[in-house]
Design an enzyme around this catalytic site. Structure first.
Site, short mmCIF file in Angstrom:
data_model
loop_
_atom_site.label_atom_id
_atom_site.label_comp_id
_atom_site.label_asym_id
_atom_site.label_seq_id
_atom_site.Cartn_x
_atom_site.Cartn_y
_atom_site.Cartn_z
N GLY A 51 0.79 -1.23 0.00
CA GLY A 51 0.00 0.00 0.00
C GLY A 51 0.81 1.27 0.00
O GLY A 51 0.30 2.34 0.33
N LYS A 63 3.68 17.15 -4.51
CA LYS A 63 3.95 17.41 -3.10
C LYS A 63 4.82 18.65 -2.90
O LYS A 63 4.52 19.49 -2.04
CB LYS A 63 4.62 16.18 -2.46
CG LYS A 63 3.71 14.98 -2.36
CD LYS A 63 4.44 13.76 -1.79
CE LYS A 63 3.54 12.56 -1.65
NZ LYS A 63 4.24 11.36 -1.15
N ASP A 119 3.89 12.41 -8.54
CA ASP A 119 3.42 12.52 -7.15
C ASP A 119 4.35 13.42 -6.34
O ASP A 119 3.89 14.27 -5.56
CB ASP A 119 3.35 11.12 -6.53
CG ASP A 119 2.67 11.12 -5.19
OD1 ASP A 119 1.50 11.55 -5.13
OD2 ASP A 119 3.29 10.70 -4.19
#
Length: 815
Positions: A664, A682, A678
């Protein structure tokens, strides 16, 4: 002597009446009792319907009469012994015949006057009281019946007659002086004129009858027996946490009853107030419960607010114009016109400028009142000195009530700030000089939220109820729900937060429960629920209109990120781990922040960067304290850090990426992590939160993935490409080892420029020993120049991300 009044629900059926009889007989052992009873539950409505049906030339009224007769005949069979049944049935049949004759007349004349309606409605109480009188005789011979019309005299204002008290008191003494029975039963609600014409005492008339008899007899107390344990801090049907009030003053009780507390009607209090006779409100179905004691004293329990009440179906009528300024008599003309047409004014407020007068009246009187007022000020309106009066319908009045409110500062502020935080718009405000009541007019759709929010603020030991609407119940969502379920008791006991999950949704199903979902079996409930629909989800959240609502987005879905504004505009807080919204166009990011401020709805996204690490929160505190961020260096991808920490000669790049997904650490589409998208999102969020304006395309992304990997259309093709280009990744690892470095994916912001990419990190760098899935952020600021502010810890994983979302929910609860 004590007067006891039993309402419609107390005498609804034989079972309930048996409870009433037990209460009466038990009390009659000690004192003489005057018993006042209402019509059987629902009978007054049936009588009214029968009257209007007959007057409309509809023979269906005959069926209604039969229904009324049957209802009472069944009671006789169940309550009265066979020896007395015949005599009672004769009395009831005679009353029913008189009712039938009146209704036949209405049918023939096609008319129903207020005088005739009073006579028709009187049969409800006449029938119930005589049946209960006979039922009491089964158990207690020391009982008799008196028709209230022989004692209570009124004027001829049919429908709401005014009592002639001196005549009534004189007749009371005359009639009762020769009666020796211990129990005397009276029908409530009805009276008569001096000419013996039947009248009724209006809404709450049976309570009023009991109060009149208490006054005339100088009773030691008046007991109102109903189906609740007294007067409540709020309407218990709307506010589940409402509590019964032990003590009230007459004035407090009048205020609460005026503002819709239907346990007691305002006229009831006046006769006993003058005689200082206490009122006790008791529950027929829980006779041992304490109830509410009403007297001339206000006994404080430390809370200056005794109750919160409201009136539905209100219209605000506003009369304004420059022609009113400095002109005497405008108010007199307004209220005189309404008074002459029997329109009751419930609420009044006027600006000190005298430019406008605003009044609250019943919705039913709105159009009539507008016509009257426009006619009264016709000349001024035609001269444009005053505007035609303005109507705003379908509103409610909400009121805080308490005798000791005048001695406490800040109650108005608490009331209005509580309403404001929950997006309840206040249309008008009124507060008397006595400060016993603070009233506000609000939209009817907000009444449930307003009552619950105010009750929570003033009566629930500052326990705040948080209502969560959760979208996304995958790995992180499941952990989040488990954490709430585990910590629910702790939050309530230690942080005074009652966290409820009202809705859950995934891509297939969604479920709502206004009382809160059972978190022990939510999966089963969700699987058996309706099909997921985003528009319907939004609509249902807004329709429920619950206080302290929080929308929780635990998805990576761009469509969901695009609906945040719809929640914020409704003062619904948003908590999200979805990075798409805050890394979208700067204009959209800024709009969401502005909406959050405008509608006082928190917008929290701590988990956008660093999962559960307090990175964004720390950054906010830096900026708020006046510091300035000049440089950021960070490893922001727990998934990439996990991958490069575990990628070695024994574990292929493909296998490590697979494992990261299983645990996960990566997004459902791992390419989002490995491509650097990603990480770019951020660092962009951190840059924006530092106060800089930047777009995503301004960040240089130095991807380490081969172009063919980037171009794959699905996960299967992507993983196949990782196998194909295994030598490429192995060469990166060899180069790092040869330089005695480690591979880390680093994000950097400095001098207004930003980039993300794979770097060879030397041993002296604080990034070198970054283990597992950890993140690290270094902030170089005006205050942290040589040694940066460093935040380090686990930056990926379902449990830590869920805990970060949970922490944001708790932050909102602490606001």
């Amino acid at each position: 002597m004590i007067v006891l009044k039993f309402g419609g629900t107390s005498v609804a059926n034989a079972q309930n009446i048996s409870k009433v009889i037990d209460i009466i007989i038990n009390k009659s052992q000690k004192e003489k009792l005057l018993i006042v009873v209402s019509a059987l539950s629902g009978v007054t409505d049936l009588l009214h319907l029968a009257g209007t049906t007959a007057a409309n030339k509809n023979k269906e009224y005959q069926k209604l009469v039969s229904k009324i007769a049957l209802k009472h005949e069944e009671l006789i069979v169940n309550l009265v012994d066979s020896e007395n049944q015949l005599a009672l049935k004769t009395i009831v049949n005679n009353e029913i015949k008189q009712l039938q004759t009146l209704l036949d007349g209405c049918f023939l004349l096609n008319e129903l006057s207020t005088k005739t309606l009073d006579r028709i409605l009187s049969f409800g109480e006449l029938l119930s009281s005589q049946i209960i009188s006979y039922a009491l005789k089964n158990n207690e011979n020391n009982c008799c019946f008196i028709d209230s019309r022989k004692i209570i005299k009124t004027n001829d204002n049919f429908g709401k007659a005014a009592v002639i008290f001196n005549k009534t008191k004189e007749l009371f003494s005359s009639v009762l002086q020769n009666i020796n029975e211990q129990i005397i039963v009276f029908p409530g609600f009805i009276a008569s004129t001096v000419n013996e014409e039947t009248t009724t005492l209006g809404r709450g008339g049976s309570d009023y009858t009991a109060s009149i008899l208490a006054y005339c007899s100088n009773a030691s107390s008046l007991e109102i027996w109903t189906d609740v344990n007294g007067m409540y801090t709020a309407n218990p049907k709307i506010v589940k946490q409402a509590k019964s009030i032990e003590n009230l003053s007459y004035q407090e009780a009048m205020e609460l009853s005026h503002f819709g507390a239907k346990v007691l009607y305002p006229p009831t209090i006046q006769p006993v107030l003058n005689a200082m006779i206490p009122i006790l409100i008791k529950n027929t179905f829980e006779p041992n419960a304490q109830g509410t004691y009403i007297s001339n004293q206000s006994i404080s329990n430390g809370n200056p607010v005794k109750g919160i009440s409201h009136i539905d179906a209100i219209t605000l009528l506003t009369l304004e114009g420059s022609g009113m300024i400095g002109i005497t008599g405008s108010s007199k003309r307004l209220f005189e016109a309404l008074s002459q047409h029997d329109i009751n004014v419930i609420f009044i407020t006027q600006a000190s400028s005298e430019h406008s007068i605003c009044i609250g009246i019943s919705n039913n009187d709105a159009e009539k009142a507008k016509t009257i007022i426009d006619a009264t000020f016709d000349i001024e309106i035609s001269q444009n000195k005053i505007d035609s009066c303005l109507l705003e319908k379908d509103l409610c009045i909400i009121a805080l009530v308490g005798e000791n409110m005048k001695n406490h500062q800040g109650l108005s502020g608490k009331m209005f700030s509580t309403l404001g935080k929950n997006n309840v718009n206040i249309r008008a405000i009124a507060q008397g000089a006595s400060e016993r009541n603070i009233s506000a007019v609000i939209n009817k759709n907000d009444i449930k939220k307003a009552l619950n929010a105010l009750h929570e603020r003033f009566f629930e030991d500052n326990t705040k109820q948080l209502n969560l609407f959760v979208m996304g119940v995958g790995n992180v969502g499941e952990k989040f729900i488990d954490q709430i379920n585990q910590q629910k008791k702790f939050l309530k006991e230690n942080l005074k937060m009652n966290v409820r999950v009202i809705a859950l949704s995934n891509s297939r199903k969604m479920i709502f429960n206004e009382e809160g979902l059972d978190l022990n079996n939510w999966k089963l409930q969700l699987n058996e629920s309706e099909e997921a629909n985003t528009e319907k989800f939004i609509s249902e959240v807004q329709k429920l209109n619950l206080r302290n609502s929080i929308f929780v987005d635990i998805t990576a879905n761009s469509d969901i990120a695009n609906i945040y504004d719809q929640f914020l505009k409704q003062s619904i807080a948003v908590v999200t781990c979805n990075k798409i919204a805050c890394s979208s166009q700067y204009e959209n990011y800024q709009n969401l922040k502005n909406l959050s401020r405008k509608y006082n709805a928190p917008f929290l996204f701590e988990t956008n960067v660093g999962a559960g690490l307090p990175i964004i929160d720390t950054l906010k505190h830096l900026i708020a304290s006046g510091d300035k961020v000049n440089k950021i260096q960070a490893v922001l991808s727990g998934s990439l850090n996990f991958i490069f920490n575990n990628f070695d000669e024994n574990n292929s790049f493909h296998d490590v990426v697979k494992e990261a997904g299983i645990q996960g650490f990566t997004e459902p589409d791992p390419k989002i992590d490995l491509s650097g998208i990603d990480v770019a999102r951020k660092i962009l969020i951190l840059i924006r939160e530092s106060g800089y304006k930047m777009e995503n395309n301004n960040i240089e992304n130095k991807s380490f993935l081969p172009e063919e990997c980037m171009q794959t259309a699905n996960n299967e093709d992507f993983f196949a490409s990782l196998i194909k280009y295994a030598p490429h990744f192995e060469n990166l690892l060899k180069e790092a080892n040869s330089k005695n470095c480690k591979l880390k994916y680093v994000a950097t912001f400095e001098n207004g420029k930003a980039n993300v990419g794979l770097e060879f990190i030397p041993q002296e760098s604080p990034f070198y020993n970054l283990e597992g899935k950890d993140n690290i952020v270094q902030f170089y600021t005006d205050r942290y120049v040589d040694q940066p502010l460093l935040i380090k810890g686990a930056g990926a994983g379902a449990a830590v991300t869920a805990s970060g979302i949970f922490a944001d929910v708790v932050r909102i609860g602490n606001v």
